[in-house]
Design a protein around this motif. Structure first.
Motif, short mmCIF file in Angstrom:
data_model
loop_
_atom_site.label_atom_id
_atom_site.label_comp_id
_atom_site.label_asym_id
_atom_site.label_seq_id
_atom_site.Cartn_x
_atom_site.Cartn_y
_atom_site.Cartn_z
N LEU A 164 -11.48 12.71 7.30
CA LEU A 164 -12.53 11.95 7.95
C LEU A 164 -13.00 10.84 7.03
N GLY A 165 -13.44 9.75 7.61
CA GLY A 165 -13.97 8.64 6.84
C GLY A 165 -14.72 7.70 7.75
N CYS A 166 -15.25 6.64 7.19
CA CYS A 166 -16.02 5.72 8.01
C CYS A 166 -16.07 4.36 7.34
N VAL B 54 -5.11 12.15 11.28
CA VAL B 54 -4.25 13.25 11.70
C VAL B 54 -2.83 12.88 11.29
N VAL B 55 -2.33 13.53 10.27
CA VAL B 55 -1.03 13.28 9.66
C VAL B 55 -0.94 11.80 9.27
N ASN B 56 -0.23 10.99 10.03
CA ASN B 56 0.04 9.61 9.66
C ASN B 56 -0.79 8.62 10.48
N GLU C 297 0.39 4.10 10.71
CA GLU C 297 1.76 3.58 10.59
C GLU C 297 2.71 4.53 11.27
N LEU C 298 3.70 3.98 11.93
CA LEU C 298 4.70 4.78 12.62
C LEU C 298 5.52 5.56 11.59
#
Length: 101
Positions: free
Chosen positions: A1-3, A67-69, A93-94
């Motif tokens: 989490l971040g903001c 969530v993951v990437n 990013e993909l």
């Protein structure tokens, strides 16, 4: 989490649970700040040229979940008109490998 917030910011901690159901706290997980929302109202008095305008403000509560990437940017906007807007943006990013960790 971040903001990522602008201007005068107030952060809130979030109480979450792990995969076993045990609680833990994430510091500064949610932020609250104000943003400019354009012209709220404007009037020009045609008789004497006097004009006035007021800017609109909105209260924004946001958080970013990784969530993951990928990042999910979640915004709740409280407007002076009484509207409540809910917005989710996707970022990241993909991941191109078969077994991404």
């Amino acid at each position: 989490l971040g903001c990522d917030c602008l201007g005068h910011i107030h952060y809130f901690d979030a109480a979450l649970n792990d995969s076993q159901g045990n609680p833990y706290v994430v510091k500064k997980a949610i932020c609250m700040h104000e943003e400019d929302d354009g012209i709220l109202w404007k009037h020009v008095e045609y008789r004497n040229g006097h004009n006035e305008a007021r800017r609109a403000r909105e209260l924004v509560i946001s958080k970013i979940c990784t969530v993951v990437n990928y990042e999910y940017l979640i915004y709740i906007r409280f407007k002076l008109s009484g509207e409540i807007e809910y917005e989710i943006r996707l970022s990241g990013e993909l991941s191109t490998n078969a077994l991404s960790a």
